[in-house]
Design an enzyme around this catalytic site. Structure first.
Site, PDB file in Angstrom:
ATOM      1  N   HIS A 131       0.814  -1.230   0.000  1.00 18.72           N
ATOM      2  CA  HIS A 131       0.000   0.000   0.000  1.00 18.72           C
ATOM      3  C   HIS A 131       0.847   1.279   0.000  1.00 18.72           C
ATOM      4  O   HIS A 131       0.296   2.355  -0.212  1.00 18.72           O
ATOM      5  CB  HIS A 131      -0.916   0.055   1.230  1.00 18.72           C
ATOM      6  CG  HIS A 131      -1.939  -1.033   1.290  1.00 18.72           C
ATOM      7  ND1 HIS A 131      -2.858  -1.250   0.299  1.00 18.72           N
ATOM      8  CD2 HIS A 131      -2.187  -1.968   2.249  1.00 18.72           C
ATOM      9  CE1 HIS A 131      -3.630  -2.276   0.632  1.00 18.72           C
ATOM     10  NE2 HIS A 131      -3.245  -2.731   1.806  1.00 18.72           N
ATOM     11  N   ASP A 249      -3.770 -12.876   4.806  1.00 13.33           N
ATOM     12  CA  ASP A 249      -5.026 -12.443   5.432  1.00 13.33           C
ATOM     13  C   ASP A 249      -6.274 -12.941   4.695  1.00 13.33           C
ATOM     14  O   ASP A 249      -7.393 -12.631   5.109  1.00 13.33           O
ATOM     15  CB  ASP A 249      -5.060 -10.911   5.651  1.00 13.33           C
ATOM     16  CG  ASP A 249      -4.499 -10.119   4.504  1.00 13.33           C
ATOM     17  OD1 ASP A 249      -4.203 -10.714   3.459  1.00 13.33           O
ATOM     18  OD2 ASP A 249      -4.371  -8.886   4.634  1.00 13.33           O
ATOM     19  N   TYR A 288      -2.759 -11.185  10.088  1.00 12.12           N
ATOM     20  CA  TYR A 288      -2.846 -10.551  11.401  1.00 12.12           C
ATOM     21  C   TYR A 288      -3.150 -11.544  12.504  1.00 12.12           C
ATOM     22  O   TYR A 288      -3.485 -11.158  13.614  1.00 12.12           O
ATOM     23  CB  TYR A 288      -3.879  -9.404  11.320  1.00 12.12           C
ATOM     24  CG  TYR A 288      -3.500  -8.469  10.193  1.00 12.12           C
ATOM     25  CD1 TYR A 288      -2.512  -7.506  10.398  1.00 12.12           C
ATOM     26  CD2 TYR A 288      -4.013  -8.616   8.911  1.00 12.12           C
ATOM     27  CE1 TYR A 288      -2.080  -6.688   9.364  1.00 12.12           C
ATOM     28  CE2 TYR A 288      -3.593  -7.806   7.864  1.00 12.12           C
ATOM     29  CZ  TYR A 288      -2.630  -6.850   8.102  1.00 12.12           C
ATOM     30  OH  TYR A 288      -2.189  -6.064   7.074  1.00 12.12           O
TER      31      TYR A 288
HETATM   32 ZN   LIG Z   1      -3.854  -7.397   3.400  1.00 10.10          ZN
END
Ligand SMILES: [Zn+2]
Length: 368
Positions: A131, A249, A288
């Site tokens: 990102h 994820d 996560y």
């Molecule tokens: Zn991600």
């Protein structure tokens, strides 16, 4: 083919301060689990180095790089930098090695690209920060190491296919590389209509092949979408090298992911890439849930090293996973996570909307 596992003792400590989804054990835990399973041989480990300013400047604006360094040196982010570069905010917090840690993850991705150029496969689990923008931090990402790895392979004259399995649309990579006809980005992600980054990733994007998946996408749907585009991309785009972002994820129950892929479904897609990529760089990415991340990345490494995963996680590996402490909801931990690398089989069935999505993606102009 030999493979390299690239990491640094730096990743043994937790970054991102407190109360951040990434303030959990990830890279070192995956490495320790691979070692506990006898999957990492001596000579395969390569110590990561910090990327230089010149290397970071291949993508990032020098004033932004200087601001990240200033945040580490001054041990704080000044208000002007916070506003201009999205540094020292909840999403991209200040922490003690806020420059050196991402710059080392980036150095590792450049080392991985060099390994691929030398004919070896490489895995940089600390990388995949897809990102990050040219001139600001975004989405837990400070430097865009996967885009920089692609650029390094491009500088060597290679056509590069970027494959992103992370649950989130890689907006920073697509924005950075989108216009280069010698690069093609292919991404499976949660539809940005309901998930971060809430923009981009549409199947109509002429520059990238996007497969925005609905909530709860299962193994069958994930692999149907993947198989609709992967062999075609290999054949029609004919890459010289592949950069694979292997964020975990998509695997349930990831605290931020809303898909229902299993570890074995995720690894099935990775295996297809490992088998067929002419040259291969693999980075980490999102993920996560420390137990799921460590299991999945151990599986990624086993594929790269061409060693079978053990049927059961050996006692040393189980002990390692049981020692992990992090803040989590009770139902995020289950007995099966400590036992083997296979998750309980999820629901099957392909929804018509996913079938239509896969059919449309196969007709993408870049795959014609
Ligand atoms: Zn991600």
């Amino acid at each position: 083919m030999t493979a390299r596992f690239i990491s640094s003792p730096r990743f043994a400590s937790r970054g991102y301060g407190r109360n951040h989804p990434l303030a959990i054990p990830r890279v070192a835990l995956a490495q320790q689990l691979a070692e506990a399973c006898g999957l990492l041989a001596e000579g395969e480990y390569l110590e990561a180095r910090c990327a230089t300013d010149a290397e970071l400047a291949a993508l990032h604006e020098p004033d932004y790089v200087a601001a990240v360094r200033r945040a580490e040196d001054a041990r704080e982010v000044v208000q002007a930098d916070r506003e201009r570069y999205a540094l020292g905010v909840l999403e991209n917090p200040w922490f003690a090695d806020v420059f050196t840690r991402p710059a080392t993850a980036t150095g590792a991705s450049l080392q991985a690209a060099d390994e691929a150029l030398a004919g070896r496969r490489a895995f940089n689990p600390a990388g995949g920060m897809h990102h990050a923008r040219r001139g600001r931090a975004q989405g837990f990402c400070y430097f865009n190491d996967p885009a920089l790895a692609v650029l390094r392979l491009r500088a060597a004259g290679l056509r590069v296919l970027y494959v992103d399995l992370d649950a989130h649309f890689p907006d920073g990579v697509v924005e950075s590389l989108g216009a280069d006809p010698e690069v093609l980005a292919l991404s499976l992600h949660m539809d940005t209509g309901y998930a971060y980054p809430f923009a981009g990733g549409s199947p109509e994007d002429p520059g990238a092949v996007n497969l925005p998946l609905p909530r709860g996408a299962n193994d069958e749907e994930f692999l149907l979408a993947f198989d609709a585009v992967w062999p075609r991309a290999l054949e029609r785009f004919a890459p010289d090298a592949v950069v694979l972002q292997a964020g975990t994820d998509v695997i349930a129950p990831d605290p931020l992911g809303k898909l229902a892929v299993t570890t074995q479904g995720f690894l099935a897609a990775v295996a297809r890439v490992v088998e067929a990529a002419p040259r291969l760089v693999v980075t980490g990415g999102g993920g996560y849930h420390p137990l799921l991340v460590a299991r999945a990345w151990t599986g990624v490494w086993a594929l790269l090293a061409e060693r079978p995963l053990p049927a059961a996680i050996p006692p040393a590996g189980r002990a390692l996973l049981r020692e992990v402490r992090w803040e989590h909801d009770e139902d995020w931990v289950a007995a099966w996570m400590f036992e083997s690398f296979d998750d309980p089989p999820g629901a099957g069935g392909v929804r018509p909307e996913v079938e239509a999505l896969a059919r449309a993606a196969a007709r993408h102009p870049r795959l014609a």
